[in-house]
Design a protein around this motif. Structure first.
Motif, PDB file in Angstrom:
ATOM      1  N   THR A  53      57.875  72.525  43.212  1.00 31.63           N
ATOM      2  CA  THR A  53      56.758  72.899  43.115  1.00 31.63           C
ATOM      3  C   THR A  53      56.853  74.102  41.437  1.00 31.63           C
ATOM      4  O   THR A  53      57.773  74.825  41.560  1.00 31.63           O
ATOM      5  CB  THR A  53      55.515  73.668  43.739  1.00 31.63           C
ATOM      6  OG1 THR A  53      55.989  72.259  44.629  1.00 31.63           O
ATOM      7  CG2 THR A  53      54.474  73.999  43.950  1.00 31.63           C
ATOM      8  N   ILE A  62      53.429  71.871  51.236  1.00 27.90           N
ATOM      9  CA  ILE A  62      53.464  72.019  49.770  1.00 27.90           C
ATOM     10  C   ILE A  62      55.396  72.771  50.108  1.00 27.90           C
ATOM     11  O   ILE A  62      55.514  73.325  50.760  1.00 27.90           O
ATOM     12  CB  ILE A  62      53.626  73.649  49.477  1.00 27.90           C
ATOM     13  CG1 ILE A  62      51.767  73.591  49.230  1.00 27.90           C
ATOM     14  CG2 ILE A  62      53.896  73.648  47.626  1.00 27.90           C
ATOM     15  CD1 ILE A  62      51.460  72.224  48.206  1.00 27.90           C
ATOM     16  N   VAL A  98      52.946  69.708  41.773  1.00 26.15           N
ATOM     17  CA  VAL A  98      53.370  69.947  43.287  1.00 26.15           C
ATOM     18  C   VAL A  98      53.158  68.998  43.762  1.00 26.15           C
ATOM     19  O   VAL A  98      52.902  68.146  43.607  1.00 26.15           O
ATOM     20  CB  VAL A  98      51.734  70.864  43.731  1.00 26.15           C
ATOM     21  CG1 VAL A  98      50.971  69.758  43.705  1.00 26.15           C
ATOM     22  CG2 VAL A  98      51.277  71.280  45.133  1.00 26.15           C
ATOM     23  N   ILE A 120      54.604  67.774  47.190  1.00 20.98           N
ATOM     24  CA  ILE A 120      53.641  67.875  48.942  1.00 20.98           C
ATOM     25  C   ILE A 120      54.241  66.669  49.958  1.00 20.98           C
ATOM     26  O   ILE A 120      54.447  65.752  49.770  1.00 20.98           O
ATOM     27  CB  ILE A 120      52.142  67.544  48.689  1.00 20.98           C
ATOM     28  CG1 ILE A 120      51.318  68.513  47.803  1.00 20.98           C
ATOM     29  CG2 ILE A 120      51.236  67.514  49.854  1.00 20.98           C
ATOM     30  CD1 ILE A 120      50.273  67.799  47.793  1.00 20.98           C
ATOM     31  N   ARG A 154      53.328  63.831  45.107  1.00 15.46           N
ATOM     32  CA  ARG A 154      53.702  64.546  44.176  1.00 15.46           C
ATOM     33  C   ARG A 154      52.233  64.313  42.613  1.00 15.46           C
ATOM     34  O   ARG A 154      51.697  63.457  41.936  1.00 15.46           O
ATOM     35  CB  ARG A 154      54.958  64.258  42.754  1.00 15.46           C
ATOM     36  CG  ARG A 154      55.086  65.864  41.415  1.00 15.46           C
ATOM     37  CD  ARG A 154      56.127  65.777  41.068  1.00 15.46           C
ATOM     38  NE  ARG A 154      56.292  64.023  40.487  1.00 15.46           N
ATOM     39  CZ  ARG A 154      57.221  63.489  39.986  1.00 15.46           C
ATOM     40  NH1 ARG A 154      58.155  63.722  40.988  1.00 15.46           N
ATOM     41  NH2 ARG A 154      57.798  62.725  39.243  1.00 15.46           N
ATOM     42  N   PRO A 161      49.963  77.872  45.888  1.00 13.50           N
ATOM     43  CA  PRO A 161      50.035  76.300  45.929  1.00 13.50           C
ATOM     44  C   PRO A 161      49.785  75.630  47.701  1.00 13.50           C
ATOM     45  O   PRO A 161      48.042  75.108  47.133  1.00 13.50           O
ATOM     46  CB  PRO A 161      51.275  76.243  45.240  1.00 13.50           C
ATOM     47  CG  PRO A 161      52.300  76.827  45.997  1.00 13.50           C
ATOM     48  CD  PRO A 161      51.756  78.400  45.354  1.00 13.50           C
ATOM     49  N   GLU A 162      49.231  76.645  48.272  1.00 13.82           N
ATOM     50  CA  GLU A 162      48.920  76.150  49.872  1.00 13.82           C
ATOM     51  C   GLU A 162      47.454  76.024  50.081  1.00 13.82           C
ATOM     52  O   GLU A 162      47.315  75.547  50.205  1.00 13.82           O
ATOM     53  CB  GLU A 162      49.549  76.923  50.933  1.00 13.82           C
ATOM     54  CG  GLU A 162      51.280  76.775  50.835  1.00 13.82           C
ATOM     55  CD  GLU A 162      51.488  76.993  50.046  1.00 13.82           C
ATOM     56  OE1 GLU A 162      53.590  77.072  50.105  1.00 13.82           O
ATOM     57  OE2 GLU A 162      52.032  78.282  49.118  1.00 13.82           O
ATOM     58  N   ARG A 214      58.156  74.592  47.438  1.00 11.24           N
ATOM     59  CA  ARG A 214      57.877  75.122  46.523  1.00 11.24           C
ATOM     60  C   ARG A 214      58.975  75.229  46.029  1.00 11.24           C
ATOM     61  O   ARG A 214      58.608  74.974  44.593  1.00 11.24           O
ATOM     62  CB  ARG A 214      58.193  76.431  47.819  1.00 11.24           C
ATOM     63  CG  ARG A 214      56.633  76.708  48.477  1.00 11.24           C
ATOM     64  CD  ARG A 214      55.836  77.159  47.348  1.00 11.24           C
ATOM     65  NE  ARG A 214      54.722  78.124  47.901  1.00 11.24           N
ATOM     66  CZ  ARG A 214      54.189  79.451  48.516  1.00 11.24           C
ATOM     67  NH1 ARG A 214      55.251  80.510  47.465  1.00 11.24           N
ATOM     68  NH2 ARG A 214      53.071  80.015  48.656  1.00 11.24           N
TER      69      ARG A 214
END
Length: 182
Positions: free
Chosen positions: A18, A13, A65, A67, A146, A42-43, A15
């Motif tokens: 996010t 992620i 989020v 990634i 995303r 969020p992980e 961050r």
């Protein structure tokens, strides 16, 4: 189908790109004394454990989020999981599920827009994990994805995502399917 958005395969992620996590009223206690509000990062959506309550909540009905994938991938499908079997659903778990969402593929971390790979509707009460085929007419290999949640099923405080998976074909040296077009 291989999951290229898996923490065990090296996905991560980003961050700074996010949405923040929702900090609810649940608290962590030690010897009956409250220590801190409990928050899931969020992980958690990159991990395979999907038991009820093990989700990433973000405030409100819209969030995103970002990634980083472990390898460049030509995306073909995504799976989103709300983690709760239909028989175990109750009003609060249904209302916090994502409803409308979009998926974008990106070549670079600093790409602000990305290429829309598809917009979908997650329907709670069906299978906890639902797979959606991506529209790849203009897609090439992506290094980032995303997930943009556009609405939930009515929860006023937060939306909860249990797992996000990206499926596709990894790039190979010399393979040239082109770049994403905006």
């Amino acid at each position: 189908m291989t999951n290229y958005a898996s923490k065990t395969s090296g996905a991560a992620i980003i961050r700074s790109k996010t949405s923040p996590s929702w900090i609810g009223s649940g608290r962590v206690f030690w010897q009956s004394l409250p220590l801190m509000a409990y928050m899931r990062p969020p992980e958690v959506i990159l991990e395979p454990d999907n038991h009820p309550g093990n989700c990433w909540p973000f405030p409100g009905s819209q969030g995103h989020v970002f990634i980083k994938l472990p390898v460049a991938v030509f995306p073909t499908a995504v799976t989103i999981n709300h983690g709760i079997p239909a028989a175990a659903y109750h009003a609060d778990s249904i209302s916090s599920a994502p409803k409308d969402f979009a998926v974008y593929g990106l070549q670079e971390e600093d790409d602000e827009k990305g290429t829309l790979l598809g917009e979908f509707i997650f329907t709670p009460g069906q299978a906890p994990g639902q797979t959606f085929q991506l529209k790849n007419e203009h897609s090439g290999f992506i290094k980032y994805v995303r997930l943009q949640v556009l609405s939930n099923w009515g929860h006023p405080d937060y939306t909860c995502v249990y797992q996000f998976r990206l499926h596709g074909d990894p790039s190979h040296d010399g393979d040239a399917r082109g770049k994403l077009s905006a």
